[in-house]
Design a protein around this motif. Structure first.
Motif, PDB file in Angstrom:
ATOM      1  N   SER A  81      76.305 -12.456 -56.512  1.00 33.16           N
ATOM      2  CA  SER A  81      77.403 -11.495 -56.396  1.00 33.16           C
ATOM      3  C   SER A  81      78.730 -12.191 -56.105  1.00 33.16           C
ATOM      4  O   SER A  81      78.770 -13.347 -55.676  1.00 33.16           O
ATOM      5  N   GLU A  82      79.819 -11.451 -56.304  1.00 30.46           N
ATOM      6  CA  GLU A  82      81.146 -11.983 -56.001  1.00 30.46           C
ATOM      7  C   GLU A  82      81.366 -12.122 -54.503  1.00 30.46           C
ATOM      8  O   GLU A  82      82.022 -13.059 -54.041  1.00 30.46           O
ATOM      9  N   PHE A  83      80.803 -11.178 -53.728  1.00 30.62           N
ATOM     10  CA  PHE A  83      81.000 -11.158 -52.286  1.00 30.62           C
ATOM     11  C   PHE A  83      79.669 -11.294 -51.562  1.00 30.62           C
ATOM     12  O   PHE A  83      78.623 -10.840 -52.046  1.00 30.62           O
ATOM     13  N   ILE A  84      79.728 -11.909 -50.369  1.00 30.83           N
ATOM     14  CA  ILE A  84      78.580 -12.052 -49.482  1.00 30.83           C
ATOM     15  C   ILE A  84      78.940 -11.443 -48.136  1.00 30.83           C
ATOM     16  O   ILE A  84      80.021 -11.710 -47.597  1.00 30.83           O
ATOM     17  N   ALA A  85      78.045 -10.620 -47.593  1.00 35.62           N
ATOM     18  CA  ALA A  85      78.222 -10.113 -46.231  1.00 35.62           C
ATOM     19  C   ALA A  85      76.963 -10.428 -45.437  1.00 35.62           C
ATOM     20  O   ALA A  85      75.881 -10.599 -46.007  1.00 35.62           O
ATOM     21  N   ARG A  86      77.104 -10.496 -44.119  1.00 34.73           N
ATOM     22  CA  ARG A  86      75.976 -10.810 -43.245  1.00 34.73           C
ATOM     23  C   ARG A  86      75.526  -9.587 -42.478  1.00 34.73           C
ATOM     24  O   ARG A  86      76.288  -8.663 -42.238  1.00 34.73           O
ATOM     25  N   MET A  87      74.281  -9.610 -42.092  1.00 35.83           N
ATOM     26  CA  MET A  87      73.732  -8.611 -41.191  1.00 35.83           C
ATOM     27  C   MET A  87      72.610  -9.267 -40.408  1.00 35.83           C
ATOM     28  O   MET A  87      71.942 -10.179 -40.919  1.00 35.83           O
ATOM     29  N   ASP A  88      72.413  -8.837 -39.167  1.00 40.87           N
ATOM     30  CA  ASP A  88      71.320  -9.337 -38.344  1.00 40.87           C
ATOM     31  C   ASP A  88      70.236  -8.274 -38.207  1.00 40.87           C
ATOM     32  O   ASP A  88      70.496  -7.073 -38.364  1.00 40.87           O
ATOM     33  N   ALA A  89      69.055  -8.738 -37.844  1.00 42.65           N
ATOM     34  CA  ALA A  89      67.885  -7.863 -37.814  1.00 42.65           C
ATOM     35  C   ALA A  89      67.836  -6.952 -36.593  1.00 42.65           C
ATOM     36  O   ALA A  89      66.988  -6.047 -36.541  1.00 42.65           O
ATOM     37  N   ASP A  90      68.720  -7.160 -35.623  1.00 40.66           N
ATOM     38  CA  ASP A  90      68.667  -6.328 -34.418  1.00 40.66           C
ATOM     39  C   ASP A  90      69.959  -5.567 -34.153  1.00 40.66           C
ATOM     40  O   ASP A  90      70.151  -5.018 -33.074  1.00 40.66           O
ATOM     41  N   ASP A  91      70.853  -5.528 -35.144  1.00 44.51           N
ATOM     42  CA  ASP A  91      72.107  -4.799 -34.994  1.00 44.51           C
ATOM     43  C   ASP A  91      72.105  -3.538 -35.858  1.00 44.51           C
ATOM     44  O   ASP A  91      71.166  -3.290 -36.606  1.00 44.51           O
TER      45      ASP A  91
END
Length: 307
Positions: A81-91
């Motif tokens: 993809s053009e963009f990357i975002a992060r996420m955590d497993a406990d948020d």
């Protein structure tokens, strides 16, 4: 091809992963995907993840744990993809997050973060952080004193992350990446509006004194810090926190280093807007005091907590 890939590494996250995935899926734009890396989980996480697989949710499974930096790089490599975002497993992702952050991407800021709501589930308490933005011009100077952002709020152009080689196997893989992005002149900013419920708990890796010491003394991160400080201040400095527990550095040398750092910083930020200068100088004062406090004892003989 999705324009946005939200990447989420998890290991043994059976207690929290369902809410993390559900909240992220609700916030996903139509042209986005969630890609999860199961890092050798030994609990019920793999079963839970299979129940979420769909056209917009992919799961990559590793039979053994490879660690967070490798997991994140594999997620980046397995998306296009053009963009990357992060996420955590406990948020928990808040509604509207990804559209808000994508609109904030600009030629001068290819990477952005947001503030968070600190969430303590045991006490059912949510603490809003001050909604203070950090401009792209001021952000590199903040990095010379601390990591001012929460990793799971990352939103970036893929090209920026690839340009610096992604994550490295170091104790503070996120901070190390921010230092290298800033050294390459890639604009980074923090947005004011929170987009995440950030779970606070005693078992967090970053709350461990052992982890902090490993981060402060890591040579790879120190080199990245030295490069950025040289670029911004005209001299490669060691991380300020390392001064406080380095037995080879005496009190007078600590004071000389802090004074030199402060003078160079004040000169370097002279053309920033007054608000940015005030915040940076206030942060510097707090960091210097924390460094001086490291190793002190109070009247009862207890060691002053380290920053």
């Amino acid at each position: 091809m999705p324009r946005l890939s939200v990447i989420l590494p998890v290991r043994n996250g059976e207690r929290t992963i369902a809410r993390a995935v559900t909240s992220t899926c609700r916030a996903l734009p139509a042209d986005a995907e969630l890609v999860i890396f199961d890092d050798g989980s030994t609990d019920s996480t793999p079963t839970l993840l299979r129940s979420f697989e769909s056209a917009s949710v992919r799961v990559i499974t590793s039979p053994v744990s490879v660690g967070v930096a490798t997991a994140l790089n594999m997620l980046i490599d397995r998306t296009d993809s053009e963009f990357i975002a992060r996420m955590d497993a406990d948020d928990v992702t808040l509604t509207g997050r990804f559209g808000y952050q994508r609109r904030a991407i600009s030629p001068g800021a290819a990477v952005n973060f947001t503030t968070v709501l600190e969430w303590r589930p045991d006490s059912r308490r949510v603490s809003p952080a001050a909604p203070l933005p950090i401009s792209a011009r001021a952000f590199p100077y903040h990095l010379l004193m601390t990591n001012p952002v929460s990793h799971p709020t990352l939103f970036a152009k893929r090209a920026a992350l690839v340009r610096v080689g992604g994550y490295r196997q170091v104790p503070a893989e996120d901070y190390d990446l921010w230092l290298r992005l800033a050294s390459e002149g890639i604009g980074i900013r923090r947005l004011a509006i929170p987009t995440l419920l950030y779970r606070m708990h005693p078992q967090q890796v970053t709350s461990s004194l052992e982890w902090r010491h490993a981060s402060w003394t890591d040579r790879t991160v120190a080199a990245a810090f030295g490069r950025l400080s040289d670029m911004l201040l005209g001299r490669p400095f060691s991380r300020l926190v390392s001064l406080g527990f380095d037995a080879t550095v005496g009190p007078q040398e600590v004071e000389r280093t802090l004074a030199d750092f402060a003078a160079r910083l004040e000169s370097a930020i002279a053309d920033l807007p007054p608000w940015d200068r005030r915040i940076l100088m206030r942060r510097l004062a707090g960091r210097c005091e924390a460094v001086r406090a490291m190793g002190r004892t109070d009247e009862s003989g207890a060691t002053v907590p380290q920053p």
